[in-house]
Write a protein that holds these residues in place. Structure first.
Motif, PDB file in Angstrom:
ATOM      1  N   VAL A  35       0.824  -1.150  -0.039  1.00  0.00           N
ATOM      2  CA  VAL A  35      -0.133   0.175  -0.085  1.00  0.00           C
ATOM      3  C   VAL A  35       0.896   1.505  -0.112  1.00  0.00           C
ATOM      4  O   VAL A  35       0.600   2.245  -0.547  1.00  0.00           O
ATOM      5  CB  VAL A  35      -1.015   0.227   1.192  1.00  0.00           C
ATOM      6  N   PHE A  36       2.078   1.157   0.594  1.00  0.00           N
ATOM      7  CA  PHE A  36       2.938   2.357   0.638  1.00  0.00           C
ATOM      8  C   PHE A  36       4.271   2.131  -0.278  1.00  0.00           C
ATOM      9  O   PHE A  36       5.166   2.633   0.062  1.00  0.00           O
ATOM     10  CB  PHE A  36       3.403   2.698   2.232  1.00  0.00           C
ATOM     11  N   SER A  37       3.915   1.589  -1.221  1.00  0.00           N
ATOM     12  CA  SER A  37       5.259   1.372  -2.065  1.00  0.00           C
ATOM     13  C   SER A  37       5.192   2.775  -2.703  1.00  0.00           C
ATOM     14  O   SER A  37       4.332   3.416  -3.147  1.00  0.00           O
ATOM     15  CB  SER A  37       4.885   0.333  -3.268  1.00  0.00           C
ATOM     16  N   SER A  38       6.722   2.924  -3.443  1.00  0.00           N
ATOM     17  CA  SER A  38       6.816   4.398  -4.199  1.00  0.00           C
ATOM     18  C   SER A  38       5.702   4.359  -5.438  1.00  0.00           C
ATOM     19  O   SER A  38       5.339   5.540  -5.628  1.00  0.00           O
ATOM     20  CB  SER A  38       8.319   4.433  -4.404  1.00  0.00           C
ATOM     21  N   ALA A  39       5.338   3.392  -5.932  1.00  0.00           N
ATOM     22  CA  ALA A  39       4.429   3.643  -7.144  1.00  0.00           C
ATOM     23  C   ALA A  39       3.177   3.807  -6.711  1.00  0.00           C
ATOM     24  O   ALA A  39       2.690   4.676  -7.569  1.00  0.00           O
ATOM     25  CB  ALA A  39       4.369   2.008  -7.888  1.00  0.00           C
ATOM     26  N   VAL A  40       2.611   3.317  -5.779  1.00  0.00           N
ATOM     27  CA  VAL A  40       1.398   3.889  -5.191  1.00  0.00           C
ATOM     28  C   VAL A  40       1.330   5.107  -4.693  1.00  0.00           C
ATOM     29  O   VAL A  40       0.558   5.786  -5.064  1.00  0.00           O
ATOM     30  CB  VAL A  40       0.968   2.638  -4.099  1.00  0.00           C
ATOM     31  N   THR A  48      -3.869  13.230  -7.355  1.00  0.00           N
ATOM     32  CA  THR A  48      -4.308  14.330  -6.414  1.00  0.00           C
ATOM     33  C   THR A  48      -4.098  15.628  -6.922  1.00  0.00           C
ATOM     34  O   THR A  48      -4.926  16.570  -7.072  1.00  0.00           O
ATOM     35  CB  THR A  48      -3.723  14.106  -5.028  1.00  0.00           C
ATOM     36  N   GLY A  49      -2.833  15.888  -7.362  1.00  0.00           N
ATOM     37  CA  GLY A  49      -2.452  17.132  -8.074  1.00  0.00           C
ATOM     38  C   GLY A  49      -3.147  17.437  -9.316  1.00  0.00           C
ATOM     39  O   GLY A  49      -3.489  18.540  -9.537  1.00  0.00           O
ATOM     40  N   PHE A  50      -3.012  16.634 -10.077  1.00  0.00           N
ATOM     41  CA  PHE A  50      -3.454  16.812 -11.529  1.00  0.00           C
ATOM     42  C   PHE A  50      -5.193  16.967 -11.406  1.00  0.00           C
ATOM     43  O   PHE A  50      -5.876  17.550 -11.996  1.00  0.00           O
ATOM     44  CB  PHE A  50      -3.373  15.735 -12.540  1.00  0.00           C
ATOM     45  N   GLY A  51      -5.897  16.036 -10.454  1.00  0.00           N
ATOM     46  CA  GLY A  51      -6.837  15.937 -10.332  1.00  0.00           C
ATOM     47  C   GLY A  51      -7.751  17.144  -9.654  1.00  0.00           C
ATOM     48  O   GLY A  51      -8.606  17.793 -10.118  1.00  0.00           O
ATOM     49  N   PHE A  76      -6.599   6.239  -8.191  1.00  0.00           N
ATOM     50  CA  PHE A  76      -5.219   6.068  -9.011  1.00  0.00           C
ATOM     51  C   PHE A  76      -4.543   5.239  -8.016  1.00  0.00           C
ATOM     52  O   PHE A  76      -3.686   4.230  -8.530  1.00  0.00           O
ATOM     53  CB  PHE A  76      -4.590   7.091  -9.391  1.00  0.00           C
ATOM     54  N   GLY A  77      -4.147   5.706  -6.794  1.00  0.00           N
ATOM     55  CA  GLY A  77      -3.486   4.859  -5.964  1.00  0.00           C
ATOM     56  C   GLY A  77      -4.041   3.546  -5.747  1.00  0.00           C
ATOM     57  O   GLY A  77      -2.898   2.583  -5.640  1.00  0.00           O
TER      58      GLY A  77
END
Length: 166
Positions: A35-40, A48-51, A76-77
């Protein structure tokens, strides 16, 4: 503008994690698995930023754009989490062996004589295997057959497939 920068930072983190692997390998082991990988995290921050930036560009105030961005980030995460687990847990196909042909149907390529070998093709897992074959009776080329046993690493025993009259 701030939300676009946040989205770009997320894209950079995501890109680096795709090229170099997990940036936080071992650093976040106390937290729940992938859940806390760098890809996620990269996908979450970028979405979040683009949304949020997209909501602001549509005329929404910041108090509305932030929750919209967070919803996009969570979506997306989650998708990045699902995709990385799918890729990691999806094992590769094992190498085919002659034992995989038992019970499969095939076709005689070179006729099988009464006391000798012919050649059959068997489709196994999308791969065509061409094998030597022996049968209890002579079989002509084009005959549909069923593999009944394995004789050696390159030979099988076959029987003709029953064809209804009609």
């Amino acid at each position: 503008m701030t939300l676009l920068v946040i989205g770009l930072i997320g894209l950079v983190v995501l890109g680096i994690s795709l090229v170099a692997g997990d940036l936080f390998d071992g650093a976040l082991d106390a937290l729940a698995g992938d859940v806390f990988s760098s890809a996620v995290l990269g996908a979450f921050v970028a979405a979040t930023g683009f949304g949020g930036a997209a909501a602001q560009a549509a005329g929404a105030p910041l108090l509305v754009a932030l929750p919209v961005g967070l919803v996009a980030g969570v979506a997306f995460g989650w998708f990045a989490y699902w995709l990385t687990r799918l890729i990691r847990d999806g094992g590769s196909d094992a190498t085919l062996t002659i034992d995989d042909t038992i019970g499969r149907d095939g076709k005689v390529v070179t006729g099988i004589p009464a006391e000798g070998f012919g050649v059959v093709t068997i489709l196994v897992g999308g791969h065509t295997m061409r094998l030597n074959a022996r049968a209890d009776q002579p079989l002509d080329p084009g005959t549909q057959v069923h593999v009944t046993s394995v004789l050696s690493p390159t030979a099988v025993t076959v029987a003709p497939v029953w064809q209804p009259l009609g």
